[in-house]
Design a protein around this motif. Sequence first.
Motif, PDB file in Angstrom:
ATOM      1  N   ASP A   1       0.767  -1.218   0.170  1.00 28.76           N
ATOM      2  CA  ASP A   1      -0.032  -0.046   0.002  1.00 28.76           C
ATOM      3  C   ASP A   1       0.715   1.226   0.043  1.00 28.76           C
ATOM      4  N   LEU A   2       0.693   2.131  -0.885  1.00 23.50           N
ATOM      5  CA  LEU A   2       1.351   3.369  -0.779  1.00 23.50           C
ATOM      6  C   LEU A   2       0.603   4.409  -0.043  1.00 23.50           C
ATOM      7  N   ASP A   3       0.918   4.258   1.099  1.00 23.30           N
ATOM      8  CA  ASP A   3       0.380   5.423   2.094  1.00 23.30           C
ATOM      9  C   ASP A   3       1.027   6.562   1.577  1.00 23.30           C
ATOM     10  N   GLY A   4       0.158   7.495   1.942  1.00 20.71           N
ATOM     11  CA  GLY A   4       0.638   9.001   1.640  1.00 20.71           C
ATOM     12  C   GLY A   4       0.169   9.475   0.204  1.00 20.71           C
ATOM     13  N   ILE A   5      -0.173   8.685  -0.494  1.00 16.55           N
ATOM     14  CA  ILE A   5      -0.542   9.003  -2.091  1.00 16.55           C
ATOM     15  C   ILE A   5      -1.722  10.022  -2.220  1.00 16.55           C
ATOM     16  N   GLU A   6      -2.479  10.018  -1.252  1.00 10.80           N
ATOM     17  CA  GLU A   6      -3.546  11.167  -1.311  1.00 10.80           C
ATOM     18  C   GLU A   6      -2.745  12.514  -0.997  1.00 10.80           C
ATOM     19  N   TYR A   7      -1.822  12.556  -0.227  1.00  8.21           N
ATOM     20  CA  TYR A   7      -1.309  13.673   0.147  1.00  8.21           C
ATOM     21  C   TYR A   7      -0.431  14.178  -0.968  1.00  8.21           C
ATOM     22  N   MET A   8       0.239  13.199  -1.767  1.00  5.41           N
ATOM     23  CA  MET A   8       1.046  13.519  -2.499  1.00  5.41           C
ATOM     24  C   MET A   8       0.419  14.083  -3.828  1.00  5.41           C
ATOM     25  N   LYS A   9      -0.720  13.346  -3.969  1.00  7.05           N
ATOM     26  CA  LYS A   9      -1.728  13.852  -5.292  1.00  7.05           C
ATOM     27  C   LYS A   9      -2.195  15.294  -4.813  1.00  7.05           C
ATOM     28  N   LYS A  10      -2.514  15.577  -3.545  1.00  2.17           N
ATOM     29  CA  LYS A  10      -2.877  17.050  -3.283  1.00  2.17           C
ATOM     30  C   LYS A  10      -1.886  18.091  -3.501  1.00  2.17           C
ATOM     31  N   VAL A  11      -0.607  17.723  -2.945  1.00  2.00           N
ATOM     32  CA  VAL A  11       0.484  18.520  -3.312  1.00  2.00           C
ATOM     33  C   VAL A  11       1.039  18.797  -4.750  1.00  2.00           C
ATOM     34  N   HIS A  12       1.332  17.742  -5.298  1.00  2.00           N
ATOM     35  CA  HIS A  12       1.885  17.816  -6.370  1.00  2.00           C
ATOM     36  C   HIS A  12       1.093  17.459  -7.567  1.00  2.00           C
ATOM     37  N   GLY A  13      -0.430  17.244  -7.544  1.00  2.00           N
ATOM     38  CA  GLY A  13      -1.163  17.177  -8.563  1.00  2.00           C
ATOM     39  C   GLY A  13      -1.214  15.455  -9.038  1.00  2.00           C
ATOM     40  N   ALA A  14      -2.337  15.183  -9.590  1.00  3.18           N
ATOM     41  CA  ALA A  14      -2.701  13.907 -10.004  1.00  3.18           C
ATOM     42  C   ALA A  14      -1.563  13.528 -11.132  1.00  3.18           C
ATOM     43  N   GLU A  15      -0.898  14.521 -12.010  1.00  3.06           N
ATOM     44  CA  GLU A  15      -0.266  14.281 -13.110  1.00  3.06           C
ATOM     45  C   GLU A  15       1.158  13.891 -12.502  1.00  3.06           C
ATOM     46  N   SER A  16       1.567  14.059 -11.302  1.00  2.00           N
ATOM     47  CA  SER A  16       2.661  13.471 -10.702  1.00  2.00           C
ATOM     48  C   SER A  16       2.719  11.895 -10.379  1.00  2.00           C
ATOM     49  N   LEU A  17       1.239  11.213 -10.344  1.00  3.94           N
ATOM     50  CA  LEU A  17       1.101   9.766  -9.835  1.00  3.94           C
ATOM     51  C   LEU A  17       1.884   8.822 -10.936  1.00  3.94           C
ATOM     52  N   PRO A  18       1.973   9.115 -12.302  1.00  4.08           N
ATOM     53  CA  PRO A  18       2.752   7.938 -12.984  1.00  4.08           C
ATOM     54  C   PRO A  18       3.932   7.735 -12.820  1.00  4.08           C
ATOM     55  N   LYS A  19       4.818   8.774 -12.755  1.00  2.81           N
ATOM     56  CA  LYS A  19       5.971   8.980 -12.294  1.00  2.81           C
ATOM     57  C   LYS A  19       6.509   8.254 -10.972  1.00  2.81           C
ATOM     58  N   PHE A  20       5.547   8.636  -9.920  1.00  5.33           N
ATOM     59  CA  PHE A  20       5.901   8.135  -8.876  1.00  5.33           C
ATOM     60  C   PHE A  20       5.648   6.541  -8.811  1.00  5.33           C
ATOM     61  N   HIS A  21       4.477   6.374  -9.489  1.00  6.14           N
ATOM     62  CA  HIS A  21       4.191   4.659  -9.729  1.00  6.14           C
ATOM     63  C   HIS A  21       5.579   4.228 -10.305  1.00  6.14           C
ATOM     64  N   GLU A  22       5.997   4.549 -11.201  1.00  6.37           N
ATOM     65  CA  GLU A  22       7.460   4.041 -12.154  1.00  6.37           C
ATOM     66  C   GLU A  22       8.381   4.052 -11.082  1.00  6.37           C
ATOM     67  N   ALA A  23       8.475   5.118 -10.282  1.00 10.03           N
ATOM     68  CA  ALA A  23       9.712   4.903  -9.155  1.00 10.03           C
ATOM     69  C   ALA A  23       9.481   3.845  -8.203  1.00 10.03           C
ATOM     70  N   ALA A  24       8.183   3.712  -7.744  1.00 14.93           N
ATOM     71  CA  ALA A  24       8.037   2.731  -6.754  1.00 14.93           C
ATOM     72  C   ALA A  24       7.945   1.344  -7.131  1.00 14.93           C
ATOM     73  N   ILE A  25       7.677   0.858  -8.388  1.00 20.68           N
ATOM     74  CA  ILE A  25       7.700  -0.092  -9.248  1.00 20.68           C
ATOM     75  C   ILE A  25       9.267  -0.626  -9.415  1.00 20.68           C
ATOM     76  N   ALA A  26       9.819   0.384  -9.879  1.00 23.62           N
ATOM     77  CA  ALA A  26      11.509  -0.098 -10.002  1.00 23.62           C
ATOM     78  C   ALA A  26      12.082  -0.109  -8.737  1.00 23.62           C
ATOM     79  N   ALA A  27      11.720   0.504  -7.747  1.00 29.59           N
ATOM     80  CA  ALA A  27      12.335   0.137  -6.232  1.00 29.59           C
ATOM     81  C   ALA A  27      12.222  -1.229  -5.895  1.00 29.59           C
ATOM     82  N   LEU A  28      10.532  -1.601  -5.955  1.00 29.24           N
ATOM     83  CA  LEU A  28      10.288  -2.851  -5.699  1.00 29.24           C
ATOM     84  C   LEU A  28      10.929  -4.170  -6.525  1.00 29.24           C
ATOM     85  N   THR A  29      10.927  -3.794  -7.827  1.00 25.12           N
ATOM     86  CA  THR A  29      11.663  -4.954  -8.663  1.00 25.12           C
ATOM     87  C   THR A  29      12.841  -4.930  -8.691  1.00 25.12           C
ATOM     88  N   SER A  30      13.433  -4.056  -8.263  1.00 18.09           N
ATOM     89  CA  SER A  30      15.383  -4.011  -7.948  1.00 18.09           C
ATOM     90  C   SER A  30      15.439  -4.816  -6.514  1.00 18.09           C
TER      91      SER A  30
END
Length: 92
Positions: A28-57
């Motif tokens: 679960d990506l806790d804090g995603i609602e805060y991130m969306k509120k502060v940085h906007g919904a357009e920031s989510l794909p980049k954040f998801h990519e980074a989180a997936i990359a970290a999990l994959t590695s």
Amino acid sequence: MEDFRLQLGELLDGMLASGQTPMFLVCDLDGIEYMKKVHGAESLPKFHEAAIAALTSTTNGADAFTYGESRIVAILVAEDYDRLKTFALIQK
């Protein structure tokens, strides 16, 4: 939106055919609602990519994908993560 169920089914069928047991790791990506509120919904794909990359590695290249905005799922080979399985059973 691409339906991930077909790819997931193919991945699981391939693992099972090769004798591997799939194990799902759900993060679960806790804090995603805060991130969306502060940085906007357009920031989510980049954040998801980074989180997936970290999990994959950290899982030596496990397949991972987002499930909704606030969850990432990785498919692990269960035999490689016996301690993680034990921990999951204890938490139940």
